[in-house]
Write a protein that holds these residues in place. Structure first.
Motif, PDB file in Angstrom:
ATOM      1  N   PHE A  36      13.823  -4.857  -9.624  1.00  0.00           N
ATOM      2  CA  PHE A  36      13.121  -5.794  -9.058  1.00  0.00           C
ATOM      3  C   PHE A  36      14.163  -6.686  -8.400  1.00  0.00           C
ATOM      4  O   PHE A  36      13.874  -7.414  -7.327  1.00  0.00           O
ATOM      5  CB  PHE A  36      12.430  -6.583 -10.160  1.00  0.00           C
ATOM      6  N   ALA A  37      15.195  -7.092  -8.883  1.00  0.00           N
ATOM      7  CA  ALA A  37      16.249  -7.980  -8.432  1.00  0.00           C
ATOM      8  C   ALA A  37      16.925  -7.384  -7.211  1.00  0.00           C
ATOM      9  O   ALA A  37      17.081  -7.976  -6.190  1.00  0.00           O
ATOM     10  CB  ALA A  37      17.347  -8.238  -9.383  1.00  0.00           C
ATOM     11  N   HIS A  38      17.114  -5.943  -7.459  1.00  0.00           N
ATOM     12  CA  HIS A  38      17.511  -5.323  -5.971  1.00  0.00           C
ATOM     13  C   HIS A  38      16.626  -5.525  -4.937  1.00  0.00           C
ATOM     14  O   HIS A  38      17.030  -5.510  -3.662  1.00  0.00           O
ATOM     15  CB  HIS A  38      17.943  -3.741  -6.302  1.00  0.00           C
ATOM     16  N   GLN A  39      15.349  -5.612  -5.122  1.00  0.00           N
ATOM     17  CA  GLN A  39      14.238  -5.346  -4.065  1.00  0.00           C
ATOM     18  C   GLN A  39      14.475  -7.047  -3.566  1.00  0.00           C
ATOM     19  O   GLN A  39      14.123  -7.170  -2.274  1.00  0.00           O
ATOM     20  CB  GLN A  39      12.855  -5.121  -4.780  1.00  0.00           C
ATOM     21  N   LEU A  40      14.523  -7.968  -4.304  1.00  0.00           N
ATOM     22  CA  LEU A  40      14.493  -9.321  -3.816  1.00  0.00           C
ATOM     23  C   LEU A  40      15.783  -9.376  -2.949  1.00  0.00           C
ATOM     24  O   LEU A  40      15.900 -10.229  -1.989  1.00  0.00           O
ATOM     25  CB  LEU A  40      14.515 -10.049  -4.966  1.00  0.00           C
ATOM     26  N   TYR A  41      17.015  -8.963  -3.400  1.00  0.00           N
ATOM     27  CA  TYR A  41      18.368  -8.886  -2.896  1.00  0.00           C
ATOM     28  C   TYR A  41      18.170  -8.476  -1.416  1.00  0.00           C
ATOM     29  O   TYR A  41      18.586  -8.752  -0.309  1.00  0.00           O
ATOM     30  CB  TYR A  41      19.259  -8.500  -3.588  1.00  0.00           C
ATOM     31  N   ALA A  42      17.278  -6.999  -1.581  1.00  0.00           N
ATOM     32  CA  ALA A  42      17.499  -6.314  -0.214  1.00  0.00           C
ATOM     33  C   ALA A  42      16.657  -7.320   0.879  1.00  0.00           C
ATOM     34  O   ALA A  42      16.811  -7.306   2.040  1.00  0.00           O
ATOM     35  CB  ALA A  42      16.696  -4.964  -0.260  1.00  0.00           C
ATOM     36  N   ALA A  43      15.492  -7.796   0.149  1.00  0.00           N
ATOM     37  CA  ALA A  43      14.777  -8.703   1.243  1.00  0.00           C
ATOM     38  C   ALA A  43      15.471  -9.848   1.566  1.00  0.00           C
ATOM     39  O   ALA A  43      15.283 -10.227   2.932  1.00  0.00           O
ATOM     40  CB  ALA A  43      13.393  -9.170   0.617  1.00  0.00           C
ATOM     41  N   ASP A  44      16.064 -10.347   0.938  1.00  0.00           N
ATOM     42  CA  ASP A  44      17.044 -11.469   1.438  1.00  0.00           C
ATOM     43  C   ASP A  44      18.196 -11.129   2.525  1.00  0.00           C
ATOM     44  O   ASP A  44      18.396 -11.898   3.313  1.00  0.00           O
ATOM     45  CB  ASP A  44      17.988 -12.317   0.203  1.00  0.00           C
ATOM     46  N   LEU A  45      18.730  -9.839   2.417  1.00  0.00           N
ATOM     47  CA  LEU A  45      19.523  -9.362   3.212  1.00  0.00           C
ATOM     48  C   LEU A  45      18.774  -8.766   4.569  1.00  0.00           C
ATOM     49  O   LEU A  45      19.634  -8.366   5.642  1.00  0.00           O
ATOM     50  CB  LEU A  45      20.479  -8.371   2.739  1.00  0.00           C
ATOM     51  N   ASN A  46      17.375  -8.619   4.906  1.00  0.00           N
ATOM     52  CA  ASN A  46      16.682  -8.014   5.709  1.00  0.00           C
ATOM     53  C   ASN A  46      16.345  -9.094   6.952  1.00  0.00           C
ATOM     54  O   ASN A  46      15.642 -10.133   6.607  1.00  0.00           O
ATOM     55  CB  ASN A  46      15.468  -7.401   5.340  1.00  0.00           C
ATOM     56  N   PRO A  47      17.037  -9.258   7.905  1.00  0.00           N
ATOM     57  CA  PRO A  47      16.593 -10.218   8.896  1.00  0.00           C
ATOM     58  C   PRO A  47      15.357 -10.254   9.440  1.00  0.00           C
ATOM     59  O   PRO A  47      15.003 -11.280   9.762  1.00  0.00           O
ATOM     60  CB  PRO A  47      17.788  -9.953  10.078  1.00  0.00           C
ATOM     61  N   TYR A  48      14.745  -9.166   9.577  1.00  0.00           N
ATOM     62  CA  TYR A  48      13.309  -9.141   9.961  1.00  0.00           C
ATOM     63  C   TYR A  48      12.445  -9.905   8.835  1.00  0.00           C
ATOM     64  O   TYR A  48      11.413 -10.692   9.177  1.00  0.00           O
ATOM     65  CB  TYR A  48      12.818  -7.855   9.879  1.00  0.00           C
ATOM     66  N   ALA A  49      12.649  -9.776   7.435  1.00  0.00           N
ATOM     67  CA  ALA A  49      11.864 -10.457   6.543  1.00  0.00           C
ATOM     68  C   ALA A  49      12.357 -11.905   6.598  1.00  0.00           C
ATOM     69  O   ALA A  49      11.437 -12.842   6.511  1.00  0.00           O
ATOM     70  CB  ALA A  49      12.262 -10.025   5.138  1.00  0.00           C
ATOM     71  N   GLN A  50      13.707 -11.950   6.842  1.00  0.00           N
ATOM     72  CA  GLN A  50      14.082 -13.870   6.657  1.00  0.00           C
ATOM     73  C   GLN A  50      13.575 -14.389   8.131  1.00  0.00           C
ATOM     74  O   GLN A  50      13.169 -15.675   7.922  1.00  0.00           O
ATOM     75  CB  GLN A  50      15.877 -13.769   6.853  1.00  0.00           C
ATOM     76  N   ASN A  51      13.206 -13.617   9.190  1.00  0.00           N
ATOM     77  CA  ASN A  51      13.103 -14.286  10.292  1.00  0.00           C
ATOM     78  C   ASN A  51      11.466 -14.161  10.517  1.00  0.00           C
ATOM     79  O   ASN A  51      10.925 -14.455  11.762  1.00  0.00           O
ATOM     80  CB  ASN A  51      13.741 -14.121  11.584  1.00  0.00           C
ATOM     81  N   TYR A  52      10.819 -13.876   9.568  1.00  0.00           N
ATOM     82  CA  TYR A  52       9.326 -13.451   9.722  1.00  0.00           C
ATOM     83  C   TYR A  52       8.370 -14.744   9.989  1.00  0.00           C
ATOM     84  O   TYR A  52       8.515 -15.774   9.085  1.00  0.00           O
ATOM     85  CB  TYR A  52       8.808 -12.498   8.828  1.00  0.00           C
ATOM     86  N   LYS A  53       7.531 -14.739  10.909  1.00  0.00           N
ATOM     87  CA  LYS A  53       6.529 -16.052  10.969  1.00  0.00           C
ATOM     88  C   LYS A  53       5.033 -15.292  11.050  1.00  0.00           C
ATOM     89  O   LYS A  53       4.802 -14.799  11.948  1.00  0.00           O
ATOM     90  CB  LYS A  53       6.808 -16.563  12.407  1.00  0.00           C
ATOM     91  N   LYS A  54       4.410 -15.687  10.279  1.00  0.00           N
ATOM     92  CA  LYS A  54       2.765 -15.139  10.156  1.00  0.00           C
ATOM     93  C   LYS A  54       1.883 -15.867  11.303  1.00  0.00           C
ATOM     94  O   LYS A  54       2.148 -17.165  11.489  1.00  0.00           O
ATOM     95  CB  LYS A  54       2.314 -15.946   8.674  1.00  0.00           C
ATOM     96  N   GLN A  55       1.479 -14.956  11.994  1.00  0.00           N
ATOM     97  CA  GLN A  55       0.377 -15.506  13.154  1.00  0.00           C
ATOM     98  C   GLN A  55      -1.071 -15.531  12.682  1.00  0.00           C
ATOM     99  O   GLN A  55      -1.799 -16.236  13.037  1.00  0.00           O
ATOM    100  CB  GLN A  55       0.605 -14.461  14.223  1.00  0.00           C
ATOM    101  N   SER A  56      -1.605 -14.850  11.753  1.00  0.00           N
ATOM    102  CA  SER A  56      -2.913 -14.696  11.323  1.00  0.00           C
ATOM    103  C   SER A  56      -3.262 -15.640  10.250  1.00  0.00           C
ATOM    104  O   SER A  56      -2.283 -16.212   9.654  1.00  0.00           O
ATOM    105  CB  SER A  56      -3.282 -13.400  11.029  1.00  0.00           C
ATOM    106  N   ALA A  57      -4.379 -16.377  10.573  1.00  0.00           N
ATOM    107  CA  ALA A  57      -4.768 -17.333   9.678  1.00  0.00           C
ATOM    108  C   ALA A  57      -5.221 -16.955   8.330  1.00  0.00           C
ATOM    109  O   ALA A  57      -4.743 -17.438   7.338  1.00  0.00           O
ATOM    110  CB  ALA A  57      -6.112 -18.103  10.476  1.00  0.00           C
ATOM    111  N   GLY A  58      -5.629 -15.868   7.960  1.00  0.00           N
ATOM    112  CA  GLY A  58      -6.005 -15.349   6.883  1.00  0.00           C
ATOM    113  C   GLY A  58      -5.135 -14.142   6.384  1.00  0.00           C
ATOM    114  O   GLY A  58      -3.922 -14.243   6.770  1.00  0.00           O
ATOM    115  N   ASP A  59      -5.411 -13.500   5.315  1.00  0.00           N
ATOM    116  CA  ASP A  59      -4.471 -12.495   4.542  1.00  0.00           C
ATOM    117  C   ASP A  59      -4.681 -11.080   5.297  1.00  0.00           C
ATOM    118  O   ASP A  59      -5.314 -10.136   4.701  1.00  0.00           O
ATOM    119  CB  ASP A  59      -4.809 -12.538   3.025  1.00  0.00           C
ATOM    120  N   LEU A  60      -4.250 -11.113   6.435  1.00  0.00           N
ATOM    121  CA  LEU A  60      -4.197  -9.971   7.270  1.00  0.00           C
ATOM    122  C   LEU A  60      -3.655  -8.788   6.974  1.00  0.00           C
ATOM    123  O   LEU A  60      -2.303  -8.951   6.784  1.00  0.00           O
ATOM    124  CB  LEU A  60      -4.382 -10.062   8.896  1.00  0.00           C
ATOM    125  N   HIS A  61      -4.005  -7.610   6.563  1.00  0.00           N
ATOM    126  CA  HIS A  61      -3.271  -6.353   6.335  1.00  0.00           C
ATOM    127  C   HIS A  61      -4.043  -5.136   6.524  1.00  0.00           C
ATOM    128  O   HIS A  61      -5.250  -5.062   7.017  1.00  0.00           O
ATOM    129  CB  HIS A  61      -2.681  -6.462   4.966  1.00  0.00           C
TER     130      HIS A  61
END
Length: 260
Positions: free
Chosen positions: A29-54
């Motif tokens: 779990f810690a590794h996944q969090l660490y990997a997300a922190d190192l992912n620039p696509y995750a770090q610079n993500y901006k949500k556009q949709s109003a709801g919980d779109l997926h």
């Protein structure tokens, strides 16, 4: 007594195994969090949709495509029945596009469009231009200005989720007309169609991109909320849509899908 010691040993072994499994889980779990922190696509993500779109799929088979023209690609995605979940944008050295796919999967997106554009680097021509300008001015050149700089890129990714078939099937915007004689832009009547979803009632009726929707049934369309309310009101019915196409105003009948 020996049997009791055996049971105690078994219990201790089970506790040790459970503790080990829990520790492994925490590490992963810690590794996944660490990997997300190192992912620039995750770090610079901006949500556009109003709801919980997926994605509508529980475990989507997320696809990645390399795009060339963002605006045109966005329209194509809308016409294909997808909606924008969010975007990532940043500048930096070379970054693997696989990180965009990784983040898209974490968002449960159906598709991620990835763009990479060369931004800057010290080239031979730019060095020559720098030398020429310095020679004209009789100025000295800083040796640091002639050193090779790291290549930089602009990165952009857009994340998309497939929508269920809509009741009507258009994406619209409100246009405003700039006027030199007026302090504020003047709103134009109707709603401009920027995309018509394929196989939707709007598409089947023959509505086109750049049409201006004026009325749906008895509802005058001045805002997106007007259109939403009208579609909800006439869901499942055949209703007249008044529109302007170039200089001609016309009325067409559209059979809206029913709400499920």
């Amino acid at each position: 007594m020996p049997a009791i010691r055996s049971n105690n040993s078994s219990i201790s072994l089970i506790k040790y195994m459970l503790f080990s499994l829990a520790s492994i889980g925490l590490v992963l779990f810690a590794h996944q969090l660490y990997a997300a922190d190192l992912n620039p696509y995750a770090q610079n993500y901006k949500k556009q949709s109003a709801g919980d779109l997926h994605s509508l799929q529980t475990v989507p088979d997320t696809k990645m495509f390399v795009g060339n023209h963002k605006n045109e690609d966005n329209i194509t995605m809308l016409e294909d029945g997808y909606d924008l979940m969010g975007t990532s944008g940043f500048s930096g050295r070379e970054v693997s596009s696989g990180l965009a796919l990784q983040h898209a999967k974490s968002l449960k997106a159906d598709i991620v469009m990835v763009y990479q554009k060369y931004e800057s680097a010290q080239t031979a021509s730019s060095k020559l231009q720098l030398i020429k300008e310095a020679a004209k001015k009789g100025a000295e050149i800083d040796p640091n200005d002639l050193e090779e700089g790291p290549t930089q890129y602009q990165y952009h990714a857009s994340y998309w989720a497939k929508l269920p078939m809509p009741l009507f099937g258009v994406h619209v915007i409100k246009l405003k007309q700039e006027s030199a004689s007026e302090a504020a832009p003047k709103e134009l009547p109707g709603l401009k169609v920027i995309a018509v979803i394929k196989a939707s009632p709007a598409n089947n009726t023959g509505l086109l991109r750049a049409d201006t929707l004026l009325k749906l049934g008895d509802v005058t369309l001045n805002t997106a909320d007007d259109l939403f309310a009208a579609v909800k009101r006439y869901a499942g019915q055949k209703v007249a849509v008044e529109l302007q196409r170039e200089d001609a105003v016309m009325t067409q009948m559209v059979q809206l899908n029913a709400r499920k």
